[in-house]
Write an enzyme that holds these catalytic residues in place. Structure first.
Site, PDB file in Angstrom:
ATOM      1  N   ARG A  85       0.818  -1.205   0.058  1.00  9.49           N
ATOM      2  CA  ARG A  85       0.131  -0.019   0.011  1.00  9.49           C
ATOM      3  C   ARG A  85       0.877   1.247  -0.038  1.00  9.49           C
ATOM      4  O   ARG A  85       1.818   1.353   0.928  1.00  9.49           O
ATOM      5  CB  ARG A  85      -0.898  -0.088   1.286  1.00  9.49           C
ATOM      6  CG  ARG A  85      -1.558   1.493   1.485  1.00  9.49           C
ATOM      7  CD  ARG A  85      -2.965   1.715   0.630  1.00  9.49           C
ATOM      8  NE  ARG A  85      -3.050   2.961   0.720  1.00  9.49           N
ATOM      9  CZ  ARG A  85      -4.344   3.350   1.339  1.00  9.49           C
ATOM     10  NH1 ARG A  85      -4.815   2.379   2.228  1.00  9.49           N
ATOM     11  NH2 ARG A  85      -4.720   4.563   1.589  1.00  9.49           N
ATOM     12  N   ARG A  94      -5.216   1.676  -4.885  1.00 11.39           N
ATOM     13  CA  ARG A  94      -4.337   1.129  -4.053  1.00 11.39           C
ATOM     14  C   ARG A  94      -4.445  -0.540  -4.068  1.00 11.39           C
ATOM     15  O   ARG A  94      -5.477  -1.040  -4.580  1.00 11.39           O
ATOM     16  CB  ARG A  94      -4.992   1.690  -2.762  1.00 11.39           C
ATOM     17  CG  ARG A  94      -6.372   1.140  -2.447  1.00 11.39           C
ATOM     18  CD  ARG A  94      -6.689   2.273  -1.415  1.00 11.39           C
ATOM     19  NE  ARG A  94      -7.011   3.641  -1.753  1.00 11.39           N
ATOM     20  CZ  ARG A  94      -7.695   4.313  -1.331  1.00 11.39           C
ATOM     21  NH1 ARG A  94      -8.266   4.347  -0.525  1.00 11.39           N
ATOM     22  NH2 ARG A  94      -7.752   5.635  -2.012  1.00 11.39           N
ATOM     23  N   ASP A  97      -6.812  -1.564   0.953  1.00 12.80           N
ATOM     24  CA  ASP A  97      -7.315  -0.686   1.986  1.00 12.80           C
ATOM     25  C   ASP A  97      -7.997  -1.137   2.977  1.00 12.80           C
ATOM     26  O   ASP A  97      -8.699  -1.794   2.783  1.00 12.80           O
ATOM     27  CB  ASP A  97      -7.970   0.509   1.155  1.00 12.80           C
ATOM     28  CG  ASP A  97      -8.558   1.726   1.896  1.00 12.80           C
ATOM     29  OD1 ASP A  97      -7.791   2.084   2.928  1.00 12.80           O
ATOM     30  OD2 ASP A  97      -9.656   2.539   1.682  1.00 12.80           O
ATOM     31  N   ASP A  99      -9.886  -0.156   6.387  1.00 13.93           N
ATOM     32  CA  ASP A  99     -10.372   0.930   7.488  1.00 13.93           C
ATOM     33  C   ASP A  99     -11.113   0.382   8.540  1.00 13.93           C
ATOM     34  O   ASP A  99     -12.079  -0.648   8.365  1.00 13.93           O
ATOM     35  CB  ASP A  99     -11.295   1.518   6.584  1.00 13.93           C
ATOM     36  CG  ASP A  99     -10.652   2.682   5.669  1.00 13.93           C
ATOM     37  OD1 ASP A  99      -9.267   2.942   6.001  1.00 13.93           O
ATOM     38  OD2 ASP A  99     -11.144   2.991   4.560  1.00 13.93           O
TER      39      ASP A  99
END
Length: 165
Positions: A85, A94, A97, A99
Site C-alpha cells: 500500500r 491502491r 485499503d 479501514d
C-alpha cells in the site's frame, strides 16, 4: 461488533487481482491476532470521488480481538504495508485499503487515532451495502441511525453492486 472495511483496485504481484488481494487480506487478518467472525459479499464500486481509476472490490468483515482500537489500526496498517500500500495522495488507487469502521460502541472524535466510528463511512455505499450483509441491525453509535436509514440517505449516483459468485 468490530467492523473493518476492505478494498482494492490494483493488482498485486503476489496476491493477484483486487478480489484475490481482498481474500488474502481476510486471511492475513485472521492469522494475526483477530478472529474473522463474518465476511460480506464482495462488491464492485467506482472510485470515490469519481475518477478514471479502475473499479474497486470492497467488502466488510467483523472481527473479534483482544487488541485495543489503536493496536488494531496499527495491525491493519502493517497488513496494508505487506500488500505494498502506498499513501501517495488522498483517494489514490491502491493494492489494499483497510479501514477500521467501528469498534463496538466506542466513540472517539480525535485527536488521538483512530477516530471512531469512521467519519466518512455513512457517505459510502461501498461500506454500508457490504455492512448490511453482516451487521444488518447495526446502529451508528453517535447518531443512533439504523443502517437501513443510512443506506436510504445515500445519493442515488453511487455505483456499487455485488460481484457475481
Amino acid at each position: 461488533m468490530i467492523l473493518v472495511a476492505i478494498g482494492s483496485n490494483l493488482s498485486h504481484p503476489e496476491h493477484g487481482p483486487p478480489q484475490a488481494a481482498c481474500d488474502a487480506a481476510v486471511t492475513a487478518i485472521g492469522e494475526g491476532g483477530c478472529t474473522v467472525a463474518a465476511r460480506s459479499r464482495w462488491f464492485r464500486s467506482a472510485a470515490v470521488p469519481k475518477s478514471d481509476q479502475p473499479d474497486f472490490t470492497n467488502g466488510v468483515i467483523s472481527v473479534e480481538t483482544t487488541m485495543a482500537p489503536a493496536e488494531l489500526l496499527i495491525f491493519l496498517h502493517r497488513i496494508e504495508a505487506r500488500f505494498d500500500r502506498r499513501r501517495s495522495e488522498p483517494n489514490a488507487a491502491r493494492t489494499l485499503d483497510l479501514d477500521l469502521l467501528a469498534f463496538g460502541d466506542i466513540v472517539n472524535k480525535g485527536p488521538v487515532s483512530p477516530i471512531l466510528p469512521h467519519p466518512r463511512m455513512i457517505h459510502r455505499a461501498f461500506v454500508l451495502l457490504p455492512m448490511k450483509d453482516i451487521a444488518a441491525d447495526w446502529k451508528h453509535p453517535v447518531s443512533g441511525a439504523a443502517l437501513d436509514d443510512l443506506i436510504a440517505a445515500l445519493p442515488a449516483v453511487q455505483d456499487c453492486r455485488p460481484l457475481e459468485v
